[in-house]
Scaffold this active site. Structure first.
Site, PDB file in Angstrom:
ATOM      1  N   ASP A 211       0.758  -1.241   0.001  1.00  0.00           N
ATOM      2  CA  ASP A 211       0.083  -0.078   0.139  1.00  0.00           C
ATOM      3  C   ASP A 211       0.878   1.273  -0.024  1.00  0.00           C
ATOM      4  O   ASP A 211       1.829   1.429   0.803  1.00  0.00           O
ATOM      5  CB  ASP A 211      -0.788   0.059   1.405  1.00  0.00           C
ATOM      6  CG  ASP A 211      -1.871   1.087   1.447  1.00  0.00           C
ATOM      7  OD1 ASP A 211      -2.543   1.139   0.318  1.00  0.00           O
ATOM      8  OD2 ASP A 211      -1.742   1.839   2.361  1.00  0.00           O
ATOM      9  N   GLU A 253       1.306  -0.316  -5.169  1.00  0.00           N
ATOM     10  CA  GLU A 253       0.415   0.622  -5.289  1.00  0.00           C
ATOM     11  C   GLU A 253       0.918   1.925  -5.355  1.00  0.00           C
ATOM     12  O   GLU A 253       1.053   2.657  -4.154  1.00  0.00           O
ATOM     13  CB  GLU A 253      -0.739   0.492  -4.129  1.00  0.00           C
ATOM     14  CG  GLU A 253      -1.900   1.034  -4.580  1.00  0.00           C
ATOM     15  CD  GLU A 253      -2.450   2.258  -3.320  1.00  0.00           C
ATOM     16  OE1 GLU A 253      -3.543   2.826  -3.741  1.00  0.00           O
ATOM     17  OE2 GLU A 253      -1.676   2.495  -2.655  1.00  0.00           O
TER      18      GLU A 253
HETATM   19  O1  LIG Z   1      -3.876   3.358   3.413  1.00  0.00           O
HETATM   20  C1  LIG Z   1      -4.259   4.679   3.279  1.00  0.00           C
HETATM   21  C2  LIG Z   1      -4.823   4.501   1.807  1.00  0.00           C
HETATM   22  O2  LIG Z   1      -4.138   3.883   1.371  1.00  0.00           O
HETATM   23  C3  LIG Z   1      -4.614   3.423  -0.181  1.00  0.00           C
HETATM   24  O3  LIG Z   1      -4.667   4.784  -0.778  1.00  0.00           O
HETATM   25  C4  LIG Z   1      -4.677   4.816  -1.939  1.00  0.00           C
HETATM   26  O4  LIG Z   1      -5.816   5.411  -2.389  1.00  0.00           O
HETATM   27  C5  LIG Z   1      -6.225   6.699  -2.392  1.00  0.00           C
HETATM   28  C6  LIG Z   1      -7.528   7.120  -2.544  1.00  0.00           C
HETATM   29  O5  LIG Z   1      -8.406   6.536  -1.755  1.00  0.00           O
HETATM   30  C7  LIG Z   1      -5.327   7.148  -3.239  1.00  0.00           C
HETATM   31  O6  LIG Z   1      -5.490   8.623  -3.588  1.00  0.00           O
HETATM   32  C8  LIG Z   1      -3.923   7.083  -2.869  1.00  0.00           C
HETATM   33  O7  LIG Z   1      -3.100   7.452  -3.974  1.00  0.00           O
HETATM   34  C9  LIG Z   1      -3.637   5.538  -2.761  1.00  0.00           C
HETATM   35  O8  LIG Z   1      -2.220   5.543  -2.011  1.00  0.00           O
HETATM   36  C10 LIG Z   1      -5.587   2.336   0.168  1.00  0.00           C
HETATM   37  O9  LIG Z   1      -6.159   2.029  -1.314  1.00  0.00           O
HETATM   38  C11 LIG Z   1      -6.819   3.199   0.588  1.00  0.00           C
HETATM   39  O10 LIG Z   1      -7.871   2.187   0.780  1.00  0.00           O
HETATM   40  C12 LIG Z   1      -6.201   3.925   2.068  1.00  0.00           C
HETATM   41  O11 LIG Z   1      -7.131   4.571   2.679  1.00  0.00           O
END
Ligand SMILES: OC[C@H]1O[C@H](O[C@H]2O[C@H](CO)[C@@H](O)[C@H](O)[C@H]2O)[C@H](O)[C@@H](O)[C@@H]1O
Ligand SMILES: [Ca+2]
Length: 556
Positions: A211, A253
């Protein structure tokens, strides 16, 4: 623990399926999905034709960010079962030839994590000794550092710094203030995470979606994204996985532009991730539909630099977050909001919180079109649970929870997700007249040969038998009609020709197929033969949102 049969680079031919244990199937009737419930659905997943499950965070958590706020990295959230339940699930998945990856949330912890609670005591303990946990996090006396770092959760947060009353200092967080960022300048933090990785890989997990990887390190004068020090930490993670657990997967990600996201693969000599999400292409698939113009797909795919031979893109249409609009221009974002988020409740942060079917007006032709493009573009496709049956969303739920409602298994109580009443479920199952579980569910679609579910399963079956989908080179075909996207995938003497009409009306098109003169297009659906290709432009007509999956054979 049983491990699925080793296969080098298995992820390149895998179809992934993303799900939340909490909302997939409830085994004990308490209204919350759990590992026993998920285990009971493994045959469904196997029959659907997916190869690898990606489980959203299943660790103990106060759930202030649906589990992305982890309070203990080496345990199972009690609502979801026990570690033994997890082991049974993993064994049963492997017995069926399904792989499983978890979600590694390494940028931040929950504020409830014992490390943060210990850190709050300040740099020095009452007895004068140093507090070893203080340096696990990023602190400031003023909360003014790193002003160039953007705020990601723009609807909720006004700063990346929050004052902790107990510590009397500000702590750094790129996401919610309930998610303090870890301090990766502290080698102990990195070592802690390597041990977390070892814990799950020792149990047989097949890898991780990692993540929020761009944000591990912050430096003054930068935006705190994609810094060289961050890449060094990720390369070390890969080194440990390759050396100690060969064949396990790391998927990045990194919601970044092509030039930055490609850095997360590293190089042959210094590898980083095996896979990375293709964030830039995703919104352009939707944009192309509304514009009836596919040039943005060609443009962005053309901007993707070459990746190392071990690398593979992860393609997706939707996931558990909003349909992110971070990787589009301001004009494109405005267009997307106007096209897909007319109701203000659909907007969140920098994106749109809707599922696939509602985004596409529940139009079967448009749903099929985007899924076929997803399956045919280079990369391993990731399906989001429920999209295979055309589930809807619930805008009355806060944050991104509207796209995280319970899986709809049948028309029974709570859609077969749980024996508990709908109002007792973790999120209420959808019951509206169009997308409600009484109308949209697995059971009815399994009985219906022309259902979306059956169609998805057949497409996956076709894809599985043609290695060019997994490994093939991509070449766009010039057309005289921007509404029609045409490309070939070529691998090991096999050439596939994919033609897709993104317009809501029938379209004529001339394809420049001179490079394939003398070959004969054969439909992958039914085997019918199309006219042989010559040197002249190849004319075709496609109905609205129509597509062809063709194989180029030699002329008979
Ligand atoms: O753990 C925190 C968040 O990490 C991920 O986030 C991603 O999603 C965001 C949008 O919701 C995006 O803008 C960002 O660039 C990403 O890193 C994870 O998928 C989220 O669920 C989580 O809240
Ligand atoms: Ca349960």
């Amino acid at each position: 623990m049983t491990q699925a049969a080793p296969l080098p680079e298995w992820y390149k031919s895998a179809v992934f399926y993303e799900l939340s244990v909490r909302t997939y199937a409830d085994g004990n009737g308490d209204g919350k999905g759990d590992f026993p419930g998920l285990t009971s659905k493994l045959d469904y997943l196997k029959n659907l034709g997916v190869d690898c499950l990606w489980l959203l965070p299943f660790y103990p958590s106060p759930l202030r960010d649906d589990g992305y706020d982890v309070a203990d990295y080496t345990a199972i959230h009690p609502d979801l079962g026990t570690l033994d339940d997890f082991k049974v699930f993993l064994r049963e998945a492997h017995v069926r030839g399904l792989r499983v990856i978890g979600d590694l949330v390494m940028n931040h912890t929950s504020a409830d994590h014992p490390w943060f609670q210990a850190a709050r005591r300040g740099p020095t303990l009452p007895d004068g000794s140093p507090n070893e946990y203080f340096d696990y996090y990023v602190w400031s006396d003023t909360g003014t550092e790193y002003p160039e770092a953007r705020i990601i959760f723009t609807d909720t947060e006004t700063s990346n710094w929050t004052l902790d009353e107990m510590a009397g200092k500000y702590y750094w967080h790129r996401f919610f203030s309930s998610q303090p960022d870890l301090n990766y300048d502290n080698p102990r933090v990195q070592e802690e995470f390597l041990n977390v990785v070892r814990f799950w890989l020792d149990l047989g997990l097949d890898g991780f979606r990692v993540d929020a990887v761009p944000y591990l390190i912050e430096r003054e004068g930068t935006n705190g994204e994609n810094l060289p020090e961050t890449h060094a930490i990720l390369r070390e993670l890969r080194r440990v996985v390759d050396e100690e657990y060969p064949g396990r997967l790391l998927l990045a990600e990194a919601n970044q532009w092509p030039e930055e996201v490609v850095e997360y693969f590293g190089t042959e000599a210094k590898p980083e991730f095996h896979m990375a999400f293709n964030f830039p292409v995703m919104p352009r698939l939707y944009m192309s539909l509304r514009r009836e113009d596919t040039s943005s797909i060609r443009e962005i795919m053309g901007r993707l630099p070459q990746i190392p031979a071990f690398g593979q893109w992860a393609t997706f249409l939707r996931n558990h977050d909003e349909l992110t609009l971070e990787m589009v221009t301001d004009d494109e974002r405005a267009f997307m909001y106007a096209a897909y988020a007319l109701d203000a409740r659909m907007k969140i942060n920098v994106g749109i919180r809707r599922r696939l079917a509602p985004l596409l007006d529940n139009d079967r032709r448009r749903i099929e079109l985007l899924i076929t493009v997803l399956l045919a573009l280079p990369g391993s496709p990731i399906l989001y649970y429920g999209d295979e049956i055309g589930m809807g969303d619930d805008l009355s739920l806060a944050d991104r929870n509207g796209v995280r409602t319970p899986m709809q298994w049948n028309a029974g109580i709570s859609g077969g997700f749980s024996s508990a009443l709908p109002e007792q479920c973790f999120f209420p199952p959808i019951q509206d007249p169009v997308y409600g579980f009484q109308r949209v569910n697995v059971y009815s679609q399994e009985l219906d040969p022309s259902s979306l579910l059956k169609w998805v399963s057949r497409q996956l079956e076709v894809r599985r038998h043609l290695p060019a989908f997994a490994y093939g080179d991509l070449t766009f075909i010039d057309t005289d009609n921007p509404a029609v996207l045409a490309f070939t995938r070529h691998h090991d003497g096999e050439t596939l020709l994919i033609i897709s009409n993104f317009a809501g009306s029938a379209q004529p098109v001339q394809l420049d197929l001179a490079a394939h003169a003398g070959r004969l297009p054969v439909s992958l659906a039914g085997g019918s033969h199309f006219p042989p290709i010559g040197e002249e432009p190849y004319p075709m007509t496609l109905g609205k949102y129509d597509y062809y999956w063709l194989k180029l054979a030699g002329v008979r």
